[in-house]
Design a protein around this motif. Structure first.
Motif, PDB file in Angstrom:
ATOM      1  N   ARG A  64     -12.835   2.490  -2.757  1.00 39.30           N
ATOM      2  CA  ARG A  64     -13.007   1.894  -1.430  1.00 39.30           C
ATOM      3  C   ARG A  64     -14.409   2.138  -0.919  1.00 39.30           C
TER       4      ARG A  64
ATOM      5  N   CYS B   8       0.825  -1.209   0.000  1.00 39.56           N
ATOM      6  CA  CYS B   8       0.000   0.000   0.000  1.00 39.56           C
ATOM      7  C   CYS B   8       0.861   1.262   0.000  1.00 39.56           C
ATOM      8  N   ALA B   9       0.276   2.327  -0.521  1.00 39.11           N
ATOM      9  CA  ALA B   9       0.869   3.662  -0.431  1.00 39.11           C
ATOM     10  C   ALA B   9       0.740   4.135   1.023  1.00 39.11           C
ATOM     11  N   PRO B  10       1.455   5.195   1.404  1.00 42.19           N
ATOM     12  CA  PRO B  10       1.350   5.700   2.774  1.00 42.19           C
ATOM     13  C   PRO B  10      -0.078   6.026   3.219  1.00 42.19           C
ATOM     14  N   ASP B  11      -0.965   6.373   2.273  1.00 42.05           N
ATOM     15  CA  ASP B  11      -2.353   6.681   2.634  1.00 42.05           C
ATOM     16  C   ASP B  11      -3.221   5.423   2.761  1.00 42.05           C
ATOM     17  N   GLY B  12      -2.626   4.228   2.580  1.00 41.03           N
ATOM     18  CA  GLY B  12      -3.364   2.978   2.742  1.00 41.03           C
ATOM     19  C   GLY B  12      -3.960   2.420   1.464  1.00 41.03           C
ATOM     20  N   GLN B  13      -3.794   3.116   0.355  1.00 43.00           N
ATOM     21  CA  GLN B  13      -4.347   2.683  -0.927  1.00 43.00           C
ATOM     22  C   GLN B  13      -3.472   1.593  -1.540  1.00 43.00           C
TER      23      GLN B  13
ATOM     24  N   GLU C   2      -7.222   4.033 -10.561  1.00 49.20           N
ATOM     25  CA  GLU C   2      -7.545   4.515  -9.209  1.00 49.20           C
ATOM     26  C   GLU C   2      -8.457   3.517  -8.495  1.00 49.20           C
TER      27      GLU C   2
ATOM     28  N   TRP D 270     -11.912  -2.943  -1.194  1.00 53.64           N
ATOM     29  CA  TRP D 270     -11.265  -2.162  -2.250  1.00 53.64           C
ATOM     30  C   TRP D 270     -11.506  -2.857  -3.586  1.00 53.64           C
TER      31      TRP D 270
ATOM     32  N   GLU E 215     -13.701  -3.224   5.346  1.00 48.79           N
ATOM     33  CA  GLU E 215     -13.225  -2.392   4.252  1.00 48.79           C
ATOM     34  C   GLU E 215     -13.067  -3.233   2.984  1.00 48.79           C
TER      35      GLU E 215
END
Length: 112
Positions: A36, A12-17, A33, A64, A62
């Motif tokens: 979520r 994941c990216a730092p933002d959780g994506q 993109e 995605w 959650e």
């Protein structure tokens, strides 16, 4: 293709994506993109009950939706590189583990 549950490794990216994943010993990169949302768990079917006042993730989980391309340029089915695979993933909030829930046929990324 349907719904099931299989473990996947997700970076994941730092933002959780999600940005990439490994599934069935193959590496994939996220090419559109991700989207979520949260779904209600079937808590009434679970043996263990959540204590009153428990935090986030007890009732909802959650999800995605990601569109991925194999890192080597081809999916096992022989799809060309410009045809991504659309997957629904879930992340367990307590453990951080990821599971593959659904594989969608025929869903393509949308372009604005």
């Amino acid at each position: 293709m349907g719904m099931f549950s299989e473990s996947v490794d997700v970076a994941c990216a730092p933002d959780g994506q999600p940005v990439s994943l490994t599934w069935s010993r193959r590496s994939y990169t996220v090419c559109a993109e991700p989207v979520r949302w949260y779904e209600r768990r079937q808590w009434w079917d679970e043996v263990s009950r959540a204590p009153l006042g428990s935090g986030q993730g007890v009732v909802d989980h959650e999800i995605w939706r990601v569109q991925v391309l194999p890192v080597d340029g081809r999916e096992r089915t022989g799809r060309e590189q410009d045809e991504p695979l659309t997957l629904d993933l879930t992340r367990h909030i307590g453990s951080g583990r990821w599971r593959l829930l659904r594989i969608h046929d025929g869903l393509r990324p949308t372009t604005a």
